[in-house]
Write a protein that holds these residues in place. Structure first.
Motif, PDB file in Angstrom:
ATOM      1  N   LEU A  55       0.826  -1.209   0.000  1.00 17.16           N
ATOM      2  CA  LEU A  55       0.000   0.000   0.000  1.00 17.16           C
ATOM      3  C   LEU A  55       0.857   1.254   0.000  1.00 17.16           C
ATOM      4  O   LEU A  55       0.347   2.353   0.214  1.00 17.16           O
ATOM      5  N   GLY A  56       2.170   1.103  -0.226  1.00 20.29           N
ATOM      6  CA  GLY A  56       3.058   2.248  -0.269  1.00 20.29           C
ATOM      7  C   GLY A  56       3.614   2.657   1.069  1.00 20.29           C
ATOM      8  O   GLY A  56       4.190   3.731   1.205  1.00 20.29           O
ATOM      9  N   PRO A  61       0.540  -4.426   5.475  1.00 20.55           N
ATOM     10  CA  PRO A  61      -0.475  -5.151   6.249  1.00 20.55           C
ATOM     11  C   PRO A  61      -0.804  -6.513   5.648  1.00 20.55           C
ATOM     12  O   PRO A  61      -0.788  -6.692   4.430  1.00 20.55           O
ATOM     13  N   HIS A  62      -1.097  -7.457   6.528  1.00 22.29           N
ATOM     14  CA  HIS A  62      -1.529  -8.782   6.073  1.00 22.29           C
ATOM     15  C   HIS A  62      -3.002  -9.016   6.373  1.00 22.29           C
ATOM     16  O   HIS A  62      -3.666  -9.760   5.668  1.00 22.29           O
TER      17      HIS A  62
END
Length: 102
Positions: A55-56, A61-62
């Motif tokens: 997401l940059g 995140p998982h």
């Protein structure tokens, strides 16, 4: 993170984060505390990414929960409604199951 200053705005109702003092009382350079007050929410979506989502930002995140406060109107629920909580982030978040839908 940007914070809305109008409590009646759409953005205000779509973030769990709050500042102390409130945003409308802050000026550039003022110190403030940013937190998520204890909030009863409803999970409206769960996203799981394997590998973690790019997401940059890091860490990637998982697992993310999309939530709405329980008193938020949901009819009709719009696609972009809800606040996102990243599970496994560095933020100290406590989650307790209050009720599970059938």
């Amino acid at each position: 993170m940007a914070f809305p200053v109008d409590p009646d705005s759409w953005e205000w109702s779509h973030t769990l984060f709050r500042t102390e003092p409130s945003p409308q009382d802050l000026r550039s350079g003022d110190p403030c505390q940013v937190s998520i007050p204890e909030t009863l929410v409803r999970v409206i979506d769960i996203a799981h990414y394997d590998p973690p989502a790019d997401l940059g930002r890091l860490p990637r995140p998982h697992t993310m929960l999309v939530v709405l406060p329980v008193n938020h109107p949901t009819d009709p629920l719009q696609e972009d409604e809800g606040a996102t909580i990243e599970i496994g982030s560095a933020a100290p978040i406590v989650i307790e199951l209050m009720h599970q839908a059938e």
